[in-house]
Structures are given as structure tokens and as C-alpha cells.
Write a protein that holds these residues in place. Structure first.
Motif, PDB file in Angstrom:
ATOM      1  N   PRO A  16      -5.463   4.435   2.630  1.00 28.30           N
ATOM      2  CA  PRO A  16      -5.395   5.759   2.024  1.00 28.30           C
ATOM      3  C   PRO A  16      -4.874   5.636   0.758  1.00 28.30           C
ATOM      4  O   PRO A  16      -4.935   6.639   0.019  1.00 28.30           O
ATOM      5  CB  PRO A  16      -4.938   6.550   3.081  1.00 28.30           C
ATOM      6  N   LEU A  17      -3.844   4.803   0.343  1.00 28.69           N
ATOM      7  CA  LEU A  17      -3.232   4.823  -0.766  1.00 28.69           C
ATOM      8  C   LEU A  17      -3.765   5.045  -2.156  1.00 28.69           C
ATOM      9  O   LEU A  17      -3.212   5.947  -3.069  1.00 28.69           O
ATOM     10  CB  LEU A  17      -2.232   3.694  -0.906  1.00 28.69           C
ATOM     11  N   PRO A  18      -5.057   4.386  -2.468  1.00 27.52           N
ATOM     12  CA  PRO A  18      -5.672   4.683  -3.730  1.00 27.52           C
ATOM     13  C   PRO A  18      -5.552   6.068  -4.256  1.00 27.52           C
ATOM     14  O   PRO A  18      -5.853   6.247  -5.461  1.00 27.52           O
ATOM     15  CB  PRO A  18      -6.852   3.779  -3.564  1.00 27.52           C
ATOM     16  N   MET A  19      -5.803   6.943  -3.375  1.00 29.83           N
ATOM     17  CA  MET A  19      -6.185   8.303  -3.657  1.00 29.83           C
ATOM     18  C   MET A  19      -4.963   8.736  -4.380  1.00 29.83           C
ATOM     19  O   MET A  19      -5.089   9.662  -5.345  1.00 29.83           O
ATOM     20  CB  MET A  19      -6.543   9.099  -2.395  1.00 29.83           C
ATOM     21  N   TYR A  20      -3.632   8.438  -4.004  1.00 28.16           N
ATOM     22  CA  TYR A  20      -2.655   8.641  -4.538  1.00 28.16           C
ATOM     23  C   TYR A  20      -2.693   8.455  -6.119  1.00 28.16           C
ATOM     24  O   TYR A  20      -2.144   9.286  -7.126  1.00 28.16           O
ATOM     25  CB  TYR A  20      -1.225   8.257  -3.868  1.00 28.16           C
ATOM     26  N   TRP A  21      -2.744   7.057  -6.251  1.00 25.85           N
ATOM     27  CA  TRP A  21      -2.910   6.391  -7.651  1.00 25.85           C
ATOM     28  C   TRP A  21      -3.901   6.999  -8.572  1.00 25.85           C
ATOM     29  O   TRP A  21      -3.805   7.051  -9.481  1.00 25.85           O
ATOM     30  CB  TRP A  21      -2.915   5.016  -7.729  1.00 25.85           C
TER      31      TRP A  21
ATOM     32  N   VAL B  23       9.566   9.485  -3.838  1.00 26.07           N
ATOM     33  CA  VAL B  23       9.541   9.272  -2.439  1.00 26.07           C
ATOM     34  C   VAL B  23       8.259   8.663  -1.907  1.00 26.07           C
ATOM     35  O   VAL B  23       8.231   8.260  -0.892  1.00 26.07           O
ATOM     36  CB  VAL B  23       9.572  10.909  -1.607  1.00 26.07           C
ATOM     37  N   PHE B  24       7.367   8.356  -2.880  1.00 28.87           N
ATOM     38  CA  PHE B  24       6.270   7.441  -2.482  1.00 28.87           C
ATOM     39  C   PHE B  24       6.274   6.373  -3.157  1.00 28.87           C
ATOM     40  O   PHE B  24       6.146   5.218  -2.151  1.00 28.87           O
ATOM     41  CB  PHE B  24       4.755   8.269  -3.158  1.00 28.87           C
ATOM     42  N   SER B  25       6.416   5.864  -4.288  1.00 31.49           N
ATOM     43  CA  SER B  25       6.386   4.744  -4.748  1.00 31.49           C
ATOM     44  C   SER B  25       7.738   3.739  -4.600  1.00 31.49           C
ATOM     45  O   SER B  25       7.512   2.671  -3.881  1.00 31.49           O
ATOM     46  CB  SER B  25       6.198   4.720  -6.489  1.00 31.49           C
ATOM     47  N   VAL B  26       8.641   4.327  -4.841  1.00 27.32           N
ATOM     48  CA  VAL B  26      10.064   3.620  -4.382  1.00 27.32           C
ATOM     49  C   VAL B  26      10.143   3.347  -3.144  1.00 27.32           C
ATOM     50  O   VAL B  26      10.434   2.158  -2.694  1.00 27.32           O
ATOM     51  CB  VAL B  26      11.321   4.312  -5.077  1.00 27.32           C
ATOM     52  N   THR B  27       9.724   4.108  -2.165  1.00 21.45           N
ATOM     53  CA  THR B  27       9.951   4.123  -0.686  1.00 21.45           C
ATOM     54  C   THR B  27       8.869   3.221  -0.213  1.00 21.45           C
ATOM     55  O   THR B  27       9.114   2.204   0.721  1.00 21.45           O
ATOM     56  CB  THR B  27       9.619   5.436   0.003  1.00 21.45           C
ATOM     57  N   GLY B  28       7.601   3.227  -0.936  1.00 27.07           N
ATOM     58  CA  GLY B  28       6.598   2.290  -0.445  1.00 27.07           C
ATOM     59  C   GLY B  28       6.855   0.882  -0.658  1.00 27.07           C
ATOM     60  O   GLY B  28       6.549  -0.084   0.028  1.00 27.07           O
TER      61      GLY B  28
ATOM     62  N   THR C 178      11.791   8.937   7.950  1.00 24.35           N
ATOM     63  CA  THR C 178      11.225   7.709   7.902  1.00 24.35           C
ATOM     64  C   THR C 178      10.461   7.305   6.617  1.00 24.35           C
ATOM     65  O   THR C 178      10.056   8.480   5.657  1.00 24.35           O
ATOM     66  CB  THR C 178      10.324   7.224   9.107  1.00 24.35           C
ATOM     67  N   PRO C 179      10.388   6.125   6.152  1.00 28.49           N
ATOM     68  CA  PRO C 179       9.538   5.530   5.042  1.00 28.49           C
ATOM     69  C   PRO C 179       8.402   6.051   4.837  1.00 28.49           C
ATOM     70  O   PRO C 179       7.978   6.648   3.906  1.00 28.49           O
ATOM     71  CB  PRO C 179       9.697   3.990   5.012  1.00 28.49           C
TER      72      PRO C 179
ATOM     73  N   MET D 197       6.684   8.882   2.327  1.00 27.20           N
ATOM     74  CA  MET D 197       5.415   8.499   1.566  1.00 27.20           C
ATOM     75  C   MET D 197       4.281   9.641   1.710  1.00 27.20           C
ATOM     76  O   MET D 197       3.823  10.179   0.734  1.00 27.20           O
ATOM     77  CB  MET D 197       4.668   7.162   2.158  1.00 27.20           C
ATOM     78  N   THR D 198       4.231  10.173   2.776  1.00 23.79           N
ATOM     79  CA  THR D 198       3.528  11.255   3.176  1.00 23.79           C
ATOM     80  C   THR D 198       3.621  12.523   2.542  1.00 23.79           C
ATOM     81  O   THR D 198       2.994  13.395   1.841  1.00 23.79           O
ATOM     82  CB  THR D 198       3.512  11.734   4.768  1.00 23.79           C
ATOM     83  N   ILE D 199       4.924  12.836   2.326  1.00 19.87           N
ATOM     84  CA  ILE D 199       5.518  13.957   1.404  1.00 19.87           C
ATOM     85  C   ILE D 199       5.259  13.832  -0.024  1.00 19.87           C
ATOM     86  O   ILE D 199       4.969  14.550  -0.740  1.00 19.87           O
ATOM     87  CB  ILE D 199       7.098  14.112   1.817  1.00 19.87           C
ATOM     88  N   GLY D 200       5.311  12.643  -0.387  1.00 16.27           N
ATOM     89  CA  GLY D 200       5.090  11.840  -1.945  1.00 16.27           C
ATOM     90  C   GLY D 200       3.705  12.341  -2.112  1.00 16.27           C
ATOM     91  O   GLY D 200       3.437  12.799  -3.471  1.00 16.27           O
ATOM     92  N   MET D 201       2.572  12.138  -1.326  1.00 17.03           N
ATOM     93  CA  MET D 201       1.179  12.163  -1.552  1.00 17.03           C
ATOM     94  C   MET D 201       1.027  13.646  -1.695  1.00 17.03           C
ATOM     95  O   MET D 201       0.258  14.286  -2.407  1.00 17.03           O
ATOM     96  CB  MET D 201       0.451  11.679  -0.508  1.00 17.03           C
ATOM     97  N   PHE D 202       1.779  14.510  -0.727  1.00 16.82           N
ATOM     98  CA  PHE D 202       1.595  16.175  -0.700  1.00 16.82           C
ATOM     99  C   PHE D 202       1.916  16.509  -1.941  1.00 16.82           C
ATOM    100  O   PHE D 202       1.366  17.788  -2.671  1.00 16.82           O
ATOM    101  CB  PHE D 202       2.132  16.429   0.543  1.00 16.82           C
TER     102      PHE D 202
END
Length: 707
Positions: A289-294, A593-598, A356-357, A361-366
């Protein structure tokens, strides 16, 4: 040659300082070029917004696809050092070719400012961008790893600090170039014609890339250079391919099922490797699912930059260019990373929340989705300030009176009546194009009728001359681009005049005629008027961003000045660029919270020898995200920009929910423990084999000592 004896400095190998400087210059080169790239497509090559966005994101996607190729070349063939050198040469050539493609005097120019041989400029641009994508992508997986190779096994602390300095160099290069290159672009340059200086904006990054290559090469004698060890990505790919083929060959029901489809590779590959690949596949599955964030994140350099061109960049002491707004991201990154690490994460932990990591990442996408909802709200406010141009079958007109007395004007068929004072104008009004063919003008005791031929879907000015004859002037059909101001002059005098403003000269402008529009940047500009006997100058009014004026020259030179009357055609931009800061803030918080954590999550969940595989997978999600943007830009055909922002935000919210469900069922593992189990199993099997062959423990010790 340069450092024959000194091999360390402040506890660090001297070689890493060359690598840090190289990375700073390379990131300056890349982000400086990318900062102005969307505007180069839009306003130099004159592509529309959708095509410009599509090509921009195609280029970014290629930059994140080529790292896989770079990793394979480095690990299987050339090694990291030679790969960085050779691909940096390709990179430098690409930057130079792109700079040459933006030289406006490379060919003759058309009247609209576009290069006469536009195809040559496009071809050179595409060649340059392909070489840049190969260069920057190819060295991406090598430079940081090559820096890590310079440290000894007992220098873990120094290695950790090096990566912090390395990350700082990336952001410093990005920040400085994002501020500087838009300033260079905004300059006017050219021998025959004066245009925005994209050649300089691309040329400086090209020079910095050459400096990066030079700095990297002069440290050659100091580097620890490891030979190619074979590419783990290829090993993983071969193992997966064998498992799939083997499973297909044994697809009949008479073969017993295996616990996992990768277990079908056990005939050729050892269980340890298969277990490692299983751990990697679990993480790669979460990457789906991550490409949608980028797809949202990388639009900071395309759609958000284009949005800024319709806004007011006056910050008082500073005038911000649209492409400079991208600097908000690296500035916030520098501040937000320590804020999250030192304050926010510990505070959440004290509240008893298990952050948790994957939850991060979920919060980062939101947060990224919220950033696009914020961008949509800003776009709605911008749209309210934009002029409303006529639709099909309608014409939009206004009337300017150059006479010395009031004029009463009637559009006979529509029975529209207007009174216009001398040297004044009406507001724009709409009417059906083909319903109006005659214009009646009454002044004092005289009335005249004039036949006019209006054009459908356009803005036109009805110009009443001093003899109350009527003529049509074609007005702008869209708002001036890049925050420029469009002005034209109407000569209301009884003699021919020559007008100069900026670098533009209008010679022999006859009475009651108008010049073409010329574009001027924000600020006050000197206007010169020359008649048969006099020459004088005066300052224009303070122009903002994106306005358009028709300026009446209604008085001859009196002393050192002359009279002007300003008639506003299009209002300046009124929505301030500061309103973009909330969306940049939300996107940057999401990035932290998304990229660094990922990256941390991927590192912790990967076997020690499979981290490169996950790095390649992570970069691949960025490439796919940019492909999503170009598909939407080309196929979506969404007329309203705010609606496109909402669409992307809604898609990311949906993907965010899917990712949250996937994360809920994910079980965290410790790769070291799993690998240790295989080590214990192998040791037990070895002992059993030795006992079966009659070896004692003492025999085993002696045997191992001899080996």
C-alpha cells in the motif's frame, strides 16, 4: 597524494569527509535542478500542467527505479567506488546537457517567446534527464554504504555519527539549493531575447555535480575499497523464481503440500536462506500500500509548486518565488526530527500508548492525506479569486472611453446600456456572442452606430476613440503565469509616441491604438514616453503578482513626467503563499513518522544480509507512487484542481485503513534469533553426524583446530 600519512581526523577516517562533501554537492545538484524542473516544463517548453506533471513524475520514478541497477552493478561487477565514479560522470554529463537545453539563444525564437526549434530543446532535455536519472539513481544505494565501509568493526559509535552527519549533508544541500536555484531562474538572461534564466538555474547544479565528482576522486587513495561480493538481490530473485517454477512443476495433487510456497525451493537452496527470504517477503507484502503515500509526497515539487504560482509571495522583507516554497520541507525536517525523538515519542510512551513502528507509519499516511485536504481548501480559496472567463457562445467585454466627454453606449440587440466617463472603463459584462452585432454610441448631441464582430469564448475591450468610433481589442484569455503582471498601453494622445518599460520598447504607437501585452515582475517599473519633441519618464504603480492592466497615456510630457490612467483587467493574486505552510507542516510531520520510521522498521525486520533487498523494495515504492501520479494526471482529466487533491487524499485514507488492518495482523520478529536457531540446528546436526562417524568431543576440537 593529498594525505599520505593522516588517515583519521576527530576519530573519523579522513575518507568519510570526502564522501560527506560529495553527498552535499550531489544533493544540491539534484534538488536544485528538481526545484525548477516543473516550471521549466510549464513555462519554457510550454507544456500544459497535466503533461508537465506527468513528465516530472516519470523522471522521479526513473530516479527511484535505477537504484536497483546501480546496486547490481556495484555488488556483482564494478564495486561501489567504480560504480560511483562512472555513474557520477554520466550524472554530470546529464546535468550539463539539461543546462544546454535551456539556453534560449540556442535557436531563433518565435514571437510568443518559445524557441523556434522547440523539438531540439525537448530532445536535449529528455536526454539530459535520462542521464541524470541513471546517475543519481545508480549511485543512490552505493554512497551511504561506501561511507559505512570506511569504518572498522570497533567504530560503531563513529559510524552512527557519520550517518547523522551524512543525513544532515543531504538536507543542507537540499535546503540551500531549493533557496538558490529559484533565484537564479528568476533572473533574465539571453543575448537576443531576455527570458527567465533556466540555463543558469540548471548550470549551477551541473557545476556542483562536477565538484562532487572531483572531490570524490581526489580522496581515492584514502578509501577502503571492497571487491564485489555478489548481489544478494539476484540470489533472492533466483531463489524465488526456482520456488515458483518448482511448485508449478509439482502442481498435481499427488505431491504433498508444503507449509509455505517458498519451501518448494528446498531442493536447491538451504533452509537458512529460505527463512531469511520469508522474513523479507513479509515486509515486502506490507510495502504494497505504500506507493500511495509517495504519490502525494512527491507532488510538493509539481502540483504544489504550480499552486504557488497563483499566490502572493510577498513576505515583507522577502519575496518568495513559487519554487522556493519547497524549502519549507527541509527546514521543517531539520527541526521536526529531533522534536519527535526528544519530545513527542517520549511523551506518547509516558501516556502508556504502545506507538509501534507500523502505527507510526499509519499516522504518517493519515497526516499526508490531511495535507492534501488542506491543499484543496487553499485551492478553493484561490479559485474564488481567479477571473471568470466566458464560456462557449458567450463574449466578455468592457468599454474604455478615450473621448473628452461622457459616452452612453448601447448594445442594441441585447439592450445593454452603459455610461462611461472620459478615460474610464466599465467592468466586464457578458452577452451571447452572435446576438450583438451593432453598437450605438451617444455623446453630447451626436449618436453613431458601429458594426462589430465579436468572437465567441473570448474577452474583448470595446475601445471608443476620441472621435467616438469603436474598435475591438483582444484581451488576455488567462491569468498571467508565474506570478508575472501583464500590461499594455493605449495611446490616447493626438500624436504617435514611443513607449519603453523594462527591456521592452514599443515604437511609433499611433493615436487611439494599443500595444501588445508585456510581462513584468512584481514591483514598480520605470516607464518612458517619447514624442516628436519631448522625452520624460515616471514610475509605474506597485505591481503585485498575476495582475493585468491596460494603461492609458492620457497626457503629454509635463516637465519630467506625464499622466497615466490604470484600468485593471485582472486582479492580482490575493491568497498568500503563507497559507501553504500548514499543508507543508502536515506533510513534513507525516514524513518524519512515516519515512524515518519505515526505514528503521525495515532495517530491524530484515536479516543482516538482506537489508539491501528491503532498501531496493523501499525505493521501488517511491517509483510506483510517482507512476500513480502520472497516470492520474494523464488519464484522470479532472477539471478542478481542488477535486484532484481531494481524490488523492481520499485514496490515501482508504489505503491507510487497509495498511492499518495489515499492520494489526503483522507479527514482529527478531531476525537474529531466527538465524541463531538455524545455527543451533546446524551445530546439532554436525554433532550427530560426528557421533555417527565415531568422533569424540576431543577429536572434534582437535579436528577444528587443525582446520
Amino acid at each position: 597524494l593529498f594525505f599520505p600519512e593522516q588517515r583519521s581526523c576527530f576519530g573519523f577516517p579522513v575518507s568519510v569527509f570526502f564522501i560527506v562533501v560529495n553527498e552535499f554537492c550531489e544533493r544540491f545538484s539534484y534538488y536544485g535542478m528538481r526545484a525548477v524542473l516543473i516550471l521549466y516544463f510549464r513555462y519554457y517548453l510550454h507544456w500544459d500542467e497535466d503533461l508537465s506533471t506527468a513528465i516530472y513524475h516519470t523522471f522521479v520514478a526513473l530516479c527511484y527505479l535505477t537504484p536497483i541497477l546501480g546496486a547490481i552493478i556495484a555488488d556483482s561487477w564494478l564495486g561501489k567506488f567504480k560504480t560511483i565514479v562512472y555513474l557520477s560522470i554520466v550524472y554530470t554529463i546529464g546535468q550539463a546537457v539539461l543546462a544546454v537545453s535551456a539556453i534560449h539563444d540556442l535557436t531563433d525564437n518565435n514571437r510568443d517567446g518559445t524557441p523556434d526549434n522547440l523539438q531540439l530543446h525537448i530532445a536535449l532535455s529528455m536526454v539530459g534527464l535520462l542521464l541524470i536519472a541513471l546517475g543519481t539513481g545508480g549511485i543512490k544505494p552505493c554512497v551511504a554504504a561506501f561511507g559505512g565501509d570506511q569504518f572498522e568493526e570497533d567504530q560503531e559509535k563513529q559510524r552512527s555519527r557519520f550517518f547523522s552527519i551524512f543525513y544532515l549533508a543531504i538536507n543542507a544541500g537540499s535546503l540551500i539549493s531549493t533557496v538558490l536555484t529559484p533565484v537564479l531562474r528568476a533572473q533574465e538572461c539571453g543575448i537576443h531575447t531576455k527570458e527567465k534564466c533556466y540555463a543558469l538555474a540548471f548550470g549551477v547544479p551541473a557545476v556542483l555535480m562536477a565538484v562532487a565528482l572531483f572531490v570524490f576522486i581526489i580522496g581515492s587513495k584514502l578509501y577502503k575499497k571492497e571487491s564485489p561480493q555478489g548481489n544478494v538481490i539476484l540470489r533472492v530473485s533466483k531463489c524465488i523464481g526456482f520456488a515458483i517454477r518448482n511448485r508449478w512443476r509439482h502442481r498435481s495433487k499427488r505431491y504433498p503440500k508444503r507449509e509455505h510456497w517458498l519451501d518448494w525451493a528446498q531442493e536447491k537452496y538451504d533452509k537458512r536462506l529460505i527463512a531469511q527470504i520469508k522474513m523479507v517477503m513479509k515486509v515486502l507484502f506490507l510495502y504494497i500500500p505504500l506507493p500511495m503515500y509517495w504519490a502525494l509526497f512527491d507532488q510538493q515539487g509539481s502540483r504544489w509548486t504550480l499552486q504557488a504560482t497563483t499566490m502572493d509571495g510577498n513576505f515583507g522583507a522577502l519575496i518568495i518565488q513559487p519554487d522556493q516554497m519547497q524549502m519549507v520541507n527541509p527546514i521543517l525536517i531539520i527541526f521536526m526530527v529531533p522534536v519527535f525523538d526528544v519530545a513527542i515519542y517520549p511523551l506518547i510512551a509516558k501516556c502508556g500508548i504502545n506507538f509501534t513502528p507500523l502505527r507510526r507509519m499509519t499516522i504518517g499516511m493519515f497526516l499526508a492525506a490531511l495535507a492534501f485536504f488542506s491543499a484543496a481548501l487553499v485551492q478553493i480559496q484561490i479559485d474564488k479569486t481567479l477571473p471568470k472567463f466566458p464560456g462557449t457562445d458567450y463574449t466578455q467585454s468592457k468599454i474604455i472611453n478615450l473621448g473628452n466627454s461622457q459616452a452612453n453606449v448601447t448594445l442594441l440587440e441585447e439592450n445593454l446600456n452603459y455610461s462611461v466617463d472620459p478615460y474610464k472603463a466599465t467592468d466586464y459584462f457578458n452577452f451571447k456572442t452572435h446576438s450583438v452585432q451593432k453598437l450605438q454610441v451617444s455623446y453630447q448631441n451626436n449618436t453613431t452606430n458601429t458594426d462589430l464582430s465579436f468572437h465567441s469564448g473570448t474577452r474583448e475591450t470595446i475601445l471608443l476613440t476620441d472621435k467616438y468610433e469603436a474598435k475591438l481589442l483582444e484581451d488576455l484569455q488567462e491569468k498571467p503565469e508565474q506570478g508575472n503582471n501583464a500590461i499594455r498601453f493605449v495611446n490616447a494622445l493626438q500624436q504617435d509616441v514611443t513607449i519603453k518599460v523594462g527591456s521592452t520598447i514599443f515604437e511609433n504607437v499611433t493615436s487611439s491604438s494599443a500595444t501588445n501585452y508585456t510581462l513584468l515582475p512584481r514591483g514598480s517599473h520605470e516607464i518612458s514616453l517619447e514624442t516628436a519633441h519631448r522625452y520624460c519618464t515616471r514610475k509605474s504603480l506597485q505591481l503585485g503578482f498575476g495582475s493585468s492592466y491596460t494603461i492609458l497615456i492620457k497626457g503629454e510630457c509635463t516637465g519630467e513626467t506625464f499622466d497615466l490612467e490604470y484600468i485593471k483587467d485582472i486582479d492580482p493574486n490575493t491568497v498568500h503563499m503563507a497559507w501553504q505552510i500548514p499543508q507543508y507542516f502536515l506533510m513534513t510531520c507525516g514524513e518524519v513518522v512515516f519515512s524515518v520510521t519505515g526505514l528503521e522498521f525495515s532495517y530491524s525486520q530484515a536479516p543482516y544480509n538482506m537489508k539491501a533487498v528491503l532498501q531496493a523494495g523501499w525505493l521501488l515504492t517511491t517509483a510506483v507512487g510517482n507512476i500513480i501520479v502520472l497516470i492520474v494526471a494523464e488519464a484522470g482529466q479532472i477539471n478542478e484542481q481542488w477535486a484532484e487533491y481531494v481524490l488523492f487524499a481520499a485514496l490515501l485514507v482508504a489505503v491507510c485503513i487497509i495498511f492499518a488492518i495489515m499492520a494489526y495482523f503483522y507479527t514482529y520478529v527478531d531476525p537474529a534469533e531466527i538465524e541463531a536457531q538455524f545455527d543451533e540446528d546446524n551445530e546439532k546436526q554436525g554433532l550427530e553426524l560426528q557421533k555417527a562417524n565415531g568422533f569424540s568431543n576431543s577429536d572434534r576440537c582437535v579436528s577444528q583446530t587443525k582446520i
